[in-house]
Design an enzyme around this catalytic site. Structure first.
Site, PDB file in Angstrom:
ATOM      1  N   ASP A 100       0.860  -1.193   0.000  1.00 29.00           N
ATOM      2  CA  ASP A 100       0.000   0.000   0.000  1.00 29.00           C
ATOM      3  C   ASP A 100       0.894   1.240   0.000  1.00 29.00           C
ATOM      4  O   ASP A 100       2.099   1.136   0.184  1.00 29.00           O
ATOM      5  CB  ASP A 100      -0.863  -0.006   1.276  1.00 29.00           C
ATOM      6  CG  ASP A 100       0.021  -0.108   2.525  1.00 29.00           C
ATOM      7  OD1 ASP A 100       0.429   0.942   3.028  1.00 29.00           O
ATOM      8  OD2 ASP A 100       0.350  -1.230   2.962  1.00 29.00           O
ATOM      9  N   ASP A 110       0.667   3.566   2.305  1.00 29.56           N
ATOM     10  CA  ASP A 110       0.393   4.119   3.627  1.00 29.56           C
ATOM     11  C   ASP A 110      -0.780   5.097   3.507  1.00 29.56           C
ATOM     12  O   ASP A 110      -1.812   4.707   2.954  1.00 29.56           O
ATOM     13  CB  ASP A 110       1.666   4.745   4.223  1.00 29.56           C
ATOM     14  CG  ASP A 110       1.605   4.818   5.750  1.00 29.56           C
ATOM     15  OD1 ASP A 110       1.005   3.912   6.353  1.00 29.56           O
ATOM     16  OD2 ASP A 110       2.146   5.771   6.316  1.00 29.56           O
TER      17      ASP A 110
HETATM   18  N1  ADE Z   1       2.361  -3.146   6.780  1.00 28.82           N
HETATM   19  C1  ADE Z   1       1.787  -3.065   5.573  1.00 28.82           C
HETATM   20  N2  ADE Z   1       1.476  -1.782   5.269  1.00 28.82           N
HETATM   21  C2  ADE Z   1       1.862  -1.039   6.341  1.00 28.82           C
HETATM   22  C3  ADE Z   1       1.806   0.335   6.645  1.00 28.82           C
HETATM   23  N3  ADE Z   1       1.301   1.213   5.788  1.00 28.82           N
HETATM   24  N4  ADE Z   1       2.299   0.745   7.841  1.00 28.82           N
HETATM   25  C4  ADE Z   1       2.830  -0.152   8.710  1.00 28.82           C
HETATM   26  N5  ADE Z   1       2.898  -1.462   8.470  1.00 28.82           N
HETATM   27  C5  ADE Z   1       2.420  -1.909   7.302  1.00 28.82           C
END
Ligand code: ADE
Length: 276
Positions: A215, A217
């Site tokens: 992703d 974030d």
């Molecule tokens: N694991 C997968 N995506 C994450 C994110 N955006 N922040 C922290 N851990 C994650």
């Protein structure tokens, strides 16, 4: 060859599939630091001895703060592992690292707050010594090279380096936090690489990570903010790449002589003890 390789594989969210091992035998073990997250699954991959461990437990019910990182690393060391390859789902902090991409991290920024950070805490079974382990290089350079070489062989696109910010979790970051991490020039954010990587170094293990960006974030203007279901869906969609990369890397590791690398790690530990 002085050291026969044995490879510990710590599967993160989405990669704890026991089917990658041949002749798998579960072994329930305990350590002076408590129980590891799951029984150790001992077996082989293409004839190479490997040990699989599910970081979040077999039922995925251990939150990142509660993972017993010391027990996990100690158990793999006691099982005779020379190497540890781990998988980890991460948020991407950079446009050019798209969800689904693989990254082989080379550094980290530890923002965790509630974790046991060392085996050397004046407790048995480690000597009552203070140890300051150097963290450059944080990850095993040669094991990272193997992962990169395996990715090239398999035609899997991967980013050859990256810094991961490790947050305590279990919550995801605020947009302000995410922007700060970007301003630091970091590439990834996750919840588990620390203290795992540092403990592996204290244990003298060659440790490297296959990180998958799942992703953006929450900083990206046109992407949906991270949530659990999108992380799981993206990991599942791309997990086969991680599995294939690990299988190919295991064979490349077994084809090399690691005596110098392991001896150098041993010397690092010996020279990191502060004693009068
Ligand atoms: N694991 C997968 N995506 C994450 C994110 N955006 N922040 C922290 N851990 C994650």
């Amino acid at each position: 060859m002085k050291y026969a390789v044995k490879i510990g594989i710590i599967g993160g969210s989405g990669l704890d599939d026991p089917d990658i091992l041949e002749n798998a035998v579960p072994k329930t073990v305990s350590t002076p630091f408590g129980s590891p997250s799951s029984p150790l699954l001992e077996g082989t991959i293409c004839g190479v001895p490997c040990v699989l461990l599910a970081r979040h437990g077999k039922k995925h019910d251990i939150t990142p703060s509660k993972v017993n990182y010391r027990a996990n690393i100690w158990a793999l060391k006691e099982a005779g592992c020379t190497h540890v390859i781990v998988s980890s789902a991460c948020g991407s902090l950079q446009e050019n690292i798209a969800p689904g991409d693989l990254v082989i991290p080379d550094s980290f920024i530890d923002l965790t707050k509630h974790r046991e950070l060392t085996f050397y805490n004046n407790n048995e079974p480690t000597p009552k010594k203070v140890v300051h382990i150097p963290m450059e290089p944080a990850f095993c350079v040669e094991t990272r090279q193997v992962l990169i070489e395996a990715a090239k062989k398999l035609n899997i696109n991967c980013h050859e380096a990256g810094t991961a910010v490790v947050i305590e979790g279990p919550r995801f970051s605020t947009i302000a936090e995410s922007r700060v991490y970007r301003s630091w020039g970091a590439q990834l954010v996750n919840m588990t690489l620390a203290p795992e990587v540092a403990l592996a170094k204290e244990a003298g293990l060659c440790y490297a990570c296959v990180a998958m960006a799942t992703d953006y974030d929450c900083w990206h203007e046109s992407a949906e903010a991270v949530n659990v279901s999108s992380v799981i869906a993206m990991f599942q969609k791309n997990v086969e790449k991680v599995t294939q990369l690990i299988i190919a890397s295991v064979q490349l590791i077994a084809a090399r002589n690691w005596d110098d690398v392991i001896d150098k790690l041993k010397t690092t530990i010996e020279t990191s003890v502060q004693s009068k």
